[in-house]
Write a protein that holds these residues in place. Structure first.
Motif, PDB file in Angstrom:
ATOM      1  N   ALA A 708      25.859   9.484  63.314  1.00 31.55           N
ATOM      2  CA  ALA A 708      26.074  10.115  62.013  1.00 31.55           C
ATOM      3  C   ALA A 708      24.748  10.408  61.338  1.00 31.55           C
ATOM      4  O   ALA A 708      23.839   9.572  61.339  1.00 31.55           O
ATOM      5  CB  ALA A 708      26.932   9.219  61.134  1.00 31.55           C
ATOM      6  N   PHE A 709      24.625  11.614  60.809  1.00 30.50           N
ATOM      7  CA  PHE A 709      23.483  11.991  59.978  1.00 30.50           C
ATOM      8  C   PHE A 709      24.010  12.382  58.603  1.00 30.50           C
ATOM      9  O   PHE A 709      25.051  13.055  58.490  1.00 30.50           O
ATOM     10  CB  PHE A 709      22.727  13.169  60.597  1.00 30.50           C
ATOM     11  CG  PHE A 709      22.086  12.859  61.922  1.00 30.50           C
ATOM     12  CD1 PHE A 709      20.971  12.053  61.996  1.00 30.50           C
ATOM     13  CD2 PHE A 709      22.610  13.383  63.100  1.00 30.50           C
ATOM     14  CE1 PHE A 709      20.377  11.771  63.212  1.00 30.50           C
ATOM     15  CE2 PHE A 709      22.022  13.118  64.318  1.00 30.50           C
ATOM     16  CZ  PHE A 709      20.904  12.306  64.385  1.00 30.50           C
ATOM     17  N   ALA A 710      23.309  11.994  57.570  1.00 33.01           N
ATOM     18  CA  ALA A 710      23.752  12.321  56.218  1.00 33.01           C
ATOM     19  C   ALA A 710      23.657  13.821  55.954  1.00 33.01           C
ATOM     20  O   ALA A 710      24.474  14.378  55.216  1.00 33.01           O
ATOM     21  CB  ALA A 710      22.919  11.535  55.197  1.00 33.01           C
ATOM     22  N   LEU A 711      22.651  14.455  56.560  1.00 40.38           N
ATOM     23  CA  LEU A 711      22.391  15.865  56.263  1.00 40.38           C
ATOM     24  C   LEU A 711      22.210  16.656  57.549  1.00 40.38           C
ATOM     25  O   LEU A 711      21.742  16.132  58.561  1.00 40.38           O
ATOM     26  CB  LEU A 711      21.133  16.001  55.401  1.00 40.38           C
ATOM     27  CG  LEU A 711      21.156  15.299  54.041  1.00 40.38           C
ATOM     28  CD1 LEU A 711      19.779  15.363  53.403  1.00 40.38           C
ATOM     29  CD2 LEU A 711      22.205  15.929  53.118  1.00 40.38           C
ATOM     30  N   GLN A 712      22.570  17.917  57.485  1.00 42.66           N
ATOM     31  CA  GLN A 712      22.312  18.864  58.564  1.00 42.66           C
ATOM     32  C   GLN A 712      21.763  20.135  57.941  1.00 42.66           C
ATOM     33  O   GLN A 712      21.896  20.370  56.747  1.00 42.66           O
ATOM     34  CB  GLN A 712      23.586  19.194  59.333  1.00 42.66           C
ATOM     35  CG  GLN A 712      24.241  18.027  60.026  1.00 42.66           C
ATOM     36  CD  GLN A 712      25.456  18.482  60.813  1.00 42.66           C
ATOM     37  OE1 GLN A 712      25.389  19.440  61.585  1.00 42.66           O
ATOM     38  NE2 GLN A 712      26.583  17.803  60.618  1.00 42.66           N
ATOM     39  N   GLY A 713      21.167  20.966  58.781  1.00 45.69           N
ATOM     40  CA  GLY A 713      20.672  22.215  58.239  1.00 45.69           C
ATOM     41  C   GLY A 713      19.974  23.060  59.264  1.00 45.69           C
ATOM     42  O   GLY A 713      20.011  22.787  60.469  1.00 45.69           O
ATOM     43  N   PHE A 714      19.327  24.125  58.745  1.00 46.82           N
ATOM     44  CA  PHE A 714      18.557  25.008  59.612  1.00 46.82           C
ATOM     45  C   PHE A 714      17.429  25.636  58.809  1.00 46.82           C
ATOM     46  O   PHE A 714      17.472  25.711  57.573  1.00 46.82           O
ATOM     47  CB  PHE A 714      19.439  26.087  60.240  1.00 46.82           C
ATOM     48  CG  PHE A 714      19.993  27.103  59.263  1.00 46.82           C
ATOM     49  CD1 PHE A 714      19.253  28.219  58.873  1.00 46.82           C
ATOM     50  CD2 PHE A 714      21.270  26.944  58.737  1.00 46.82           C
ATOM     51  CE1 PHE A 714      19.766  29.140  57.991  1.00 46.82           C
ATOM     52  CE2 PHE A 714      21.793  27.865  57.850  1.00 46.82           C
ATOM     53  CZ  PHE A 714      21.040  28.976  57.462  1.00 46.82           C
ATOM     54  N   PRO A 792      25.453  18.293  53.641  1.00 50.17           N
ATOM     55  CA  PRO A 792      26.125  17.227  54.383  1.00 50.17           C
ATOM     56  C   PRO A 792      26.905  17.698  55.605  1.00 50.17           C
ATOM     57  O   PRO A 792      27.303  16.884  56.432  1.00 50.17           O
ATOM     58  CB  PRO A 792      27.072  16.614  53.336  1.00 50.17           C
ATOM     59  CG  PRO A 792      27.275  17.703  52.327  1.00 50.17           C
ATOM     60  CD  PRO A 792      26.014  18.489  52.291  1.00 50.17           C
ATOM     61  N   GLY A 793      27.150  18.977  55.736  1.00 47.35           N
ATOM     62  CA  GLY A 793      27.908  19.495  56.874  1.00 47.35           C
ATOM     63  C   GLY A 793      27.165  20.601  57.598  1.00 47.35           C
ATOM     64  O   GLY A 793      26.006  20.915  57.297  1.00 47.35           O
ATOM     65  N   ARG A 794      27.849  21.218  58.585  1.00 48.37           N
ATOM     66  CA  ARG A 794      27.245  22.319  59.339  1.00 48.37           C
ATOM     67  C   ARG A 794      27.208  23.573  58.482  1.00 48.37           C
ATOM     68  O   ARG A 794      27.969  23.723  57.517  1.00 48.37           O
ATOM     69  CB  ARG A 794      28.035  22.593  60.627  1.00 48.37           C
ATOM     70  CG  ARG A 794      28.037  21.436  61.602  1.00 48.37           C
ATOM     71  CD  ARG A 794      28.791  21.780  62.876  1.00 48.37           C
ATOM     72  NE  ARG A 794      28.019  22.668  63.734  1.00 48.37           N
ATOM     73  CZ  ARG A 794      28.440  23.094  64.928  1.00 48.37           C
ATOM     74  NH1 ARG A 794      29.628  22.713  65.383  1.00 48.37           N
ATOM     75  NH2 ARG A 794      27.686  23.889  65.663  1.00 48.37           N
ATOM     76  N   HIS A 795      26.339  24.492  58.856  1.00 46.66           N
ATOM     77  CA  HIS A 795      26.181  25.750  58.128  1.00 46.66           C
ATOM     78  C   HIS A 795      26.338  26.914  59.108  1.00 46.66           C
ATOM     79  O   HIS A 795      25.486  27.802  59.196  1.00 46.66           O
ATOM     80  CB  HIS A 795      24.803  25.822  57.459  1.00 46.66           C
ATOM     81  CG  HIS A 795      24.540  24.732  56.471  1.00 46.66           C
ATOM     82  ND1 HIS A 795      24.169  23.462  56.851  1.00 46.66           N
ATOM     83  CD2 HIS A 795      24.611  24.721  55.111  1.00 46.66           C
ATOM     84  CE1 HIS A 795      23.999  22.712  55.768  1.00 46.66           C
ATOM     85  NE2 HIS A 795      24.266  23.452  54.705  1.00 46.66           N
ATOM     86  N   GLU A 796      27.433  26.913  59.857  1.00 46.89           N
ATOM     87  CA  GLU A 796      27.583  27.880  60.941  1.00 46.89           C
ATOM     88  C   GLU A 796      27.604  29.317  60.440  1.00 46.89           C
ATOM     89  O   GLU A 796      26.950  30.200  61.011  1.00 46.89           O
ATOM     90  CB  GLU A 796      28.864  27.590  61.733  1.00 46.89           C
ATOM     91  CG  GLU A 796      28.795  26.316  62.546  1.00 46.89           C
ATOM     92  CD  GLU A 796      30.065  26.106  63.344  1.00 46.89           C
ATOM     93  OE1 GLU A 796      30.083  26.496  64.520  1.00 46.89           O
ATOM     94  OE2 GLU A 796      31.028  25.556  62.785  1.00 46.89           O
ATOM     95  N   SER A 797      28.361  29.567  59.364  1.00 47.83           N
ATOM     96  CA  SER A 797      28.477  30.936  58.866  1.00 47.83           C
ATOM     97  C   SER A 797      27.123  31.455  58.381  1.00 47.83           C
ATOM     98  O   SER A 797      26.716  32.564  58.710  1.00 47.83           O
ATOM     99  CB  SER A 797      29.505  31.005  57.744  1.00 47.83           C
ATOM    100  OG  SER A 797      29.534  32.295  57.182  1.00 47.83           O
ATOM    101  N   ALA A 798      26.418  30.627  57.614  1.00 49.69           N
ATOM    102  CA  ALA A 798      25.115  31.051  57.098  1.00 49.69           C
ATOM    103  C   ALA A 798      24.111  31.244  58.236  1.00 49.69           C
ATOM    104  O   ALA A 798      23.335  32.208  58.249  1.00 49.69           O
ATOM    105  CB  ALA A 798      24.595  30.020  56.100  1.00 49.69           C
ATOM    106  N   TRP A 799      24.114  30.313  59.205  1.00 45.78           N
ATOM    107  CA  TRP A 799      23.189  30.421  60.336  1.00 45.78           C
ATOM    108  C   TRP A 799      23.423  31.704  61.120  1.00 45.78           C
ATOM    109  O   TRP A 799      22.497  32.468  61.394  1.00 45.78           O
ATOM    110  CB  TRP A 799      23.335  29.195  61.230  1.00 45.78           C
ATOM    111  CG  TRP A 799      22.745  29.351  62.610  1.00 45.78           C
ATOM    112  CD1 TRP A 799      23.417  29.659  63.754  1.00 45.78           C
ATOM    113  CD2 TRP A 799      21.365  29.228  62.987  1.00 45.78           C
ATOM    114  NE1 TRP A 799      22.554  29.736  64.825  1.00 45.78           N
ATOM    115  CE2 TRP A 799      21.287  29.470  64.377  1.00 45.78           C
ATOM    116  CE3 TRP A 799      20.201  28.928  62.285  1.00 45.78           C
ATOM    117  CZ2 TRP A 799      20.089  29.419  65.080  1.00 45.78           C
ATOM    118  CZ3 TRP A 799      18.999  28.874  62.986  1.00 45.78           C
ATOM    119  CH2 TRP A 799      18.941  29.124  64.362  1.00 45.78           C
ATOM    120  N   THR A 800      24.665  31.961  61.490  1.00 42.42           N
ATOM    121  CA  THR A 800      24.943  33.133  62.318  1.00 42.42           C
ATOM    122  C   THR A 800      24.702  34.435  61.566  1.00 42.42           C
ATOM    123  O   THR A 800      24.353  35.446  62.169  1.00 42.42           O
ATOM    124  CB  THR A 800      26.388  33.092  62.850  1.00 42.42           C
ATOM    125  OG1 THR A 800      27.301  32.975  61.764  1.00 42.42           O
ATOM    126  CG2 THR A 800      26.582  31.923  63.786  1.00 42.42           C
TER     127      THR A 800
END
Length: 889
Positions: A708-714, A792-800
């Motif tokens: 578990a990681f508290a934060l995710q990002g790109f 705190p979660g994935r950013h799939e829409s923003a990344w793509t």
């Protein structure tokens, strides 16, 4: 040939793709800016103009960024003369002090045949060391051993056309839709026109399995039991060709007795293999009553503790039915690398001599006389895993690595990396400035020519020799690998034997050796090509071997009428060993299977440069069945730590119903250069096949646990992205810049990740400290320069969405939705690339389906997706099926 920019060709250059063993022809048109336009060669008999996603993107991989352009000693630039002097002195001292067993060279299926020949000649003939092995040991040596046990020599019996004329194609441990897509599309075209059936035998529900008429999700490692059961059933049902067996084979009785002992009937076979009885019965019936059968096998067969027996069990079934060497029939090894076959031909394996000769007294003497070799190796050397174990024990003290990355790709890669640091002499010939192996203490670094600059030959999976021609001038001080070998040989006093001026001279010598005292006793004979002059060599068309002097050069199959290369000219049935059932370790209850993904190659030093190829799958991952995921408390899209007795990796989780229970799958491509924790080679055990020495990369005992990681990002930037101190990260090439995906328990340092943001840049941000959300976009002259998203979660829409927007202007609405909601409201037309060949993202395909495209052909007509190599067609069909399932009744 060495070309200056003014001498670059004005017409397209016909060359050969540097990826898989299909050996596709490529037309490369230099753009005079250091790059080239790439197209398939419609006249090449391997691909007839079609290229896969990787081949289509070759033009994106030619930049000089990250290239090694000058010789280096201890990290300092030096001259070729100084570097070569040190290489020669180091090997001389080691030989004098410790003998030939203390030196080694580790080669690559990426090398040209001429490079391979030069290295093999120097070490085995003039330095007296057979410690000459290759990374091809990791992918096809079980096939070599299987061929030699059955046929007497390493002979591929059939040709590609058999794959188009067969009525049944059996894929064993081969995801050809992704790994050999051009050849696979030739087979699908024949299926569409002729109605051929496809059976896929694979633990995983791969893209190839999705296209099959019958998929057998076999328990890993039980292939030899399945084909033993098939052999017994063929005999029981009267499908054995008794005339062929009696006239051209030996050992049938022992082989059938062993097959019956292992898998006496269909029910037992199904139980051993973890399959439904009805599916096994259907496969056995289809194989038995179909005359034209080709069995295609690849790494799922070869990379196993009993890989050679798996190959033998497959060959047994073809020998028993006489289905070998005739049109549309035979066992067929799908080779992994572009010149694994060429390396086999010149003796690039530690247990072989040149020209398909072995370490028997007669052959040793034959090669010694041809080379006039002063110090001929008299026994096989150490195979790859043995070689690096010997380095770790301090027995090998001088090593030359050419064109491969063993610190990432070998089993127990962490131990390999540490072993390399202890060498007295460590030389690496490379075209990249940095990789895991160079970082493991390489003292002498020699800049090698890369694809586009190389000049020589390669051999594909159907024994077809093609030219790889240069169309770019060699940058900096890069040189061919055969040249570097020859220069060291001269410094060691062997100048006369290595006095080649061109690769054509090396090739002619190689061809002459193949015919030397042959008289039809050896399969590999290209004596007719020993007479090529420089002009003929430069213009040489793709040609299949054998090409004997005085013979008509035609498409050739072997063994339809016997004529095997054993002492009595009979094929040998193999009584395969009973299945080994290793005890499951309680700490490692799962089995780790490693392999490739669609758009990347090996350790990504080439494909990682392409933004298209990095768009389909951007980060290291592990696939797990939903039941196993629930037991381990890991969830789709989260992170997990996969461990073995040898290492660990932290990977993104993909929960896949098509993954077999009890097994994990992880791709091999990520290294310490491209990820923080994605080196899957570090986990793989060093269990090897007893005949081939090929390591088992498909069944390492492993465990999985959530992370578990508290934060995710790109982070995205048109310029640099700095070195990350985040707990988990993966690099990705994106259009117009660089990308980094990361995860940690604390926000990253903005200046660390985006060091090129300037004082005059316009910064727009959104911060919610309470939720740990940080979204920043930097604009330069109104265009997106960089961005950083953390939460705190994935950013799939923003990344793509944003990965394709660097350097562009965003509307106020786009920027508002991204910063406030963290996703793109008009992102439907983006998403990950599905079709890398034409750059078509998932959203565009989804839009076409919503607009009425009801099948893959209609999607292709609307978007061009799936109309080139076809490796994305299974995914497109899945999207269509999903849309239908969701449609109102």
């Amino acid at each position: 040939m060495n070309m200056h920019p003014a001498e670059l060709p004005t017409a397209p250059t016909a060359t050969t793709c540097p990826y898989c063993g299909v050996g596709c022809g490529v037309l490369a048109q230099p753009d005079r800016l250091g790059g080239a336009t790439i197209a398939g060669d419609p006249e090449h008999p391997s691909n007839f103009g079609r290229l896969c996603s990787k081949g289509s993107a070759l033009g994106e991989t030619l930049s000089l960024e990250d290239r090694l352009l000058h010789p280096e000693i201890d990290g300092a630039r030096t001259t070729w003369e100084a570097a070569l002097d040190q290489v020669a002195d180091g090997f001389r001292r080691t030989l004098e002090t410790h003998g030939p067993g203390a030196i080694a060279i580790y080669l690559s299926g990426q090398l040209l045949t001429e490079d391979y020949y030069a290295a093999n000649k120097l070490f085995k003939g003039f330095l007296g060391s057979a410690n000459v092995d290759t990374n091809s040991r990791l992918c096809m040596s079980s096939s070599v051993a299987g061929h030699k046990r059955a046929f007497g020599t390493d002979t591929v019996p059939g040709v590609y056309r058999d794959l188009e004329t067969a009525d049944l194609l059996v894929f064993v441990g081969s995801n050809a839709a992704w790994c050999h897509p051009v050849l696979y599309q030739r087979m699908l075209a024949a299926r569409a026109s002729r109605g051929a059936k496809l059976v896929v035998i694979d633990p995983r529900g791969t893209a190839t399995a999705e296209e099959a008429d019958l998929h057998l999700p076999i328990r890993g490692g039980t292939d030899s039991a399945l084909f033993s059961g098939l052999l017994a059933t063929l005999a029981d049902n009267g499908h054995v060709d008794g005339g062929y067996v009696a006239a051209h084979t030996q050992g049938f009785d022992a082989a059938i007795a062993q097959a019956r002992a292992i898998a006496p009937d269909i029910a037992t076979t199904a139980e051993i293999c973890g399959l439904d009885v009805a599916d096994v019965d259907a496969f056995f019936d289809l194989f038995g009553r179909t005359k034209r059968v080709v069995t295609l096998y690849s790494q799922g067969v070869n990379q196993a503790a009993q890989g050679t027996d798996k190959v033998g069990a497959i060959i047994n079934c073809h020998l028993a039915t006489g289905r070998i060497g005739r049109e549309g029939m035979g066992p067929f090894s799908l080779t992994g690398q572009p010149n694994a076959m060429g390396g086999r031909e010149v003796g690039g394996l530690a247990n072989q001599l040149a020209a398909h000769m072995d370490f028997d007294v007669e052959s040793i003497e034959k090669v010694r006389r041809f080379w006039n070799a002063p110090r001929m190796a008299r026994a096989p050397g150490l195979k790859a895993v043995e070689m690096f174990d010997a380095i770790g024990r301090g027995e090998i003290k001088a090593l030359w690595v050419m064109g491969t990355n063993p610190a990432a790709s070998l089993p127990r890669a962490d131990a390999v990396r540490e072993a390399l640091r202890a060498l007295d002499l460590f030389v690496v010939s490379e075209n990249v400035a940095s990789n895991d192996t160079l970082g493991a203490g390489a003292r002498i670094r020699l800049p090698a020519a890369a694809w586009g600059e190389k000049d020589g030959t390669v051999t594909n999976s159907e024994r077809r020799i093609s030219r790889q021609r240069p169309f770019l001038a060699p940058p900096g001080q890069t040189r061919p690998d055969w040249w570097a070998i020859a220069q060291v040989a001269k410094r060691l006093g062997f100048g006369e034997a290595f006095d080649w001026r061109t690769p054509g001279e090396v090739f002619r010598e190689h061809a002459a050796l193949s015919a030397f005292e042959n008289n039809g006793t050896r399969d590999f004979d290209i004596g007719a090509l020993s007479e090529l002059d420089t002009r003929d060599y430069d213009r040489m068309k793709p040609i299949q071997w054998p090409a004997r002097q005085g013979s008509v050069r035609t498409e050739t199959r072997f063994f339809a009428k016997g004529g095997y290369f054993t002492p009595n000219r009979r094929a040998r049935f193999v009584a395969v060993a009973p299945l080994a059932r290793p005890a499951r370790e309680p700490a490692f209850p799962l089995s780790l299977n490693t392999g490739r993904i669609r758009d990347h190659w090996h350790t990504m030093t080439r494909t990682g440069k392409s933004q298209r190829l990095s768009s389909h799958i951007a980060e290291p991952f592990v696939e797990i069945h939903p039941d196993d995921a629930a037991k381990a408390n890991v969830v789709d899209g989260a992170f997990a730590r996969v461990t073995s007795a040898h290492g660990a990796a932290v990977l993104r989780v993909r929960v896949e119903p098509g993954q077999r229970r009890g097994a994990l799958f992880a791709p091999i491509h990520w290294t310490a250069e491209t990820s923080s924790n994605g080196r899957v080679g570090a986990l793989v055990h060093s269990v090897t096949d007893p005949f081939s020495g090929q390591p088992d990369a498909k069944a390492t005992p492993a465990a999985i646990a959530p992370v578990a990681f508290a934060l995710q990002g790109f982070a995205l930037a048109r310029g640099r992205i700095g070195a990350s101190s985040c707990a988990w990260w993966a690099k990705a090439t994106v259009p117009g810049g660089a990308g980094l995906l990361f995860a940690d328990d604390a926000p990253p340092d903005l200046a660390e990740l985006l060091p090129d943001i300037a004082a005059g840049d316009e910064i727009v941000d959104y911060i919610d400290a309470g939720r740990g959300v940080l979204r920043i976009a930097a604009f330069r002259d109104g265009a997106l320069e960089a961005c950083l998203f953390v939460g705190p979660g994935r950013h799939e829409s923003a990344w793509t969405f944003l990965r394709a927007k660097l350097g562009e202007r965003l509307t106020d609405g786009q920027l508002r939705s991204l910063l406030l909601a963290g996703r793109a409201t008009d992102g439907a037309a983006s998403g990950p690339l599905v079709c890398a060949c034409h750059g078509v993202p998932k959203g565009v395909i989804a839009g076409a389906i919503e607009g009425g495209a009801c099948d893959a052909a209609a999607v292709g007509a609307a978007t061009k997706a799936g109309t080139n190599c076809g490796s994305c067609l299974p995914e497109i069909r899945r999207m269509i099926a999903s849309a239908r399932a969701l449609a109102p009744a």
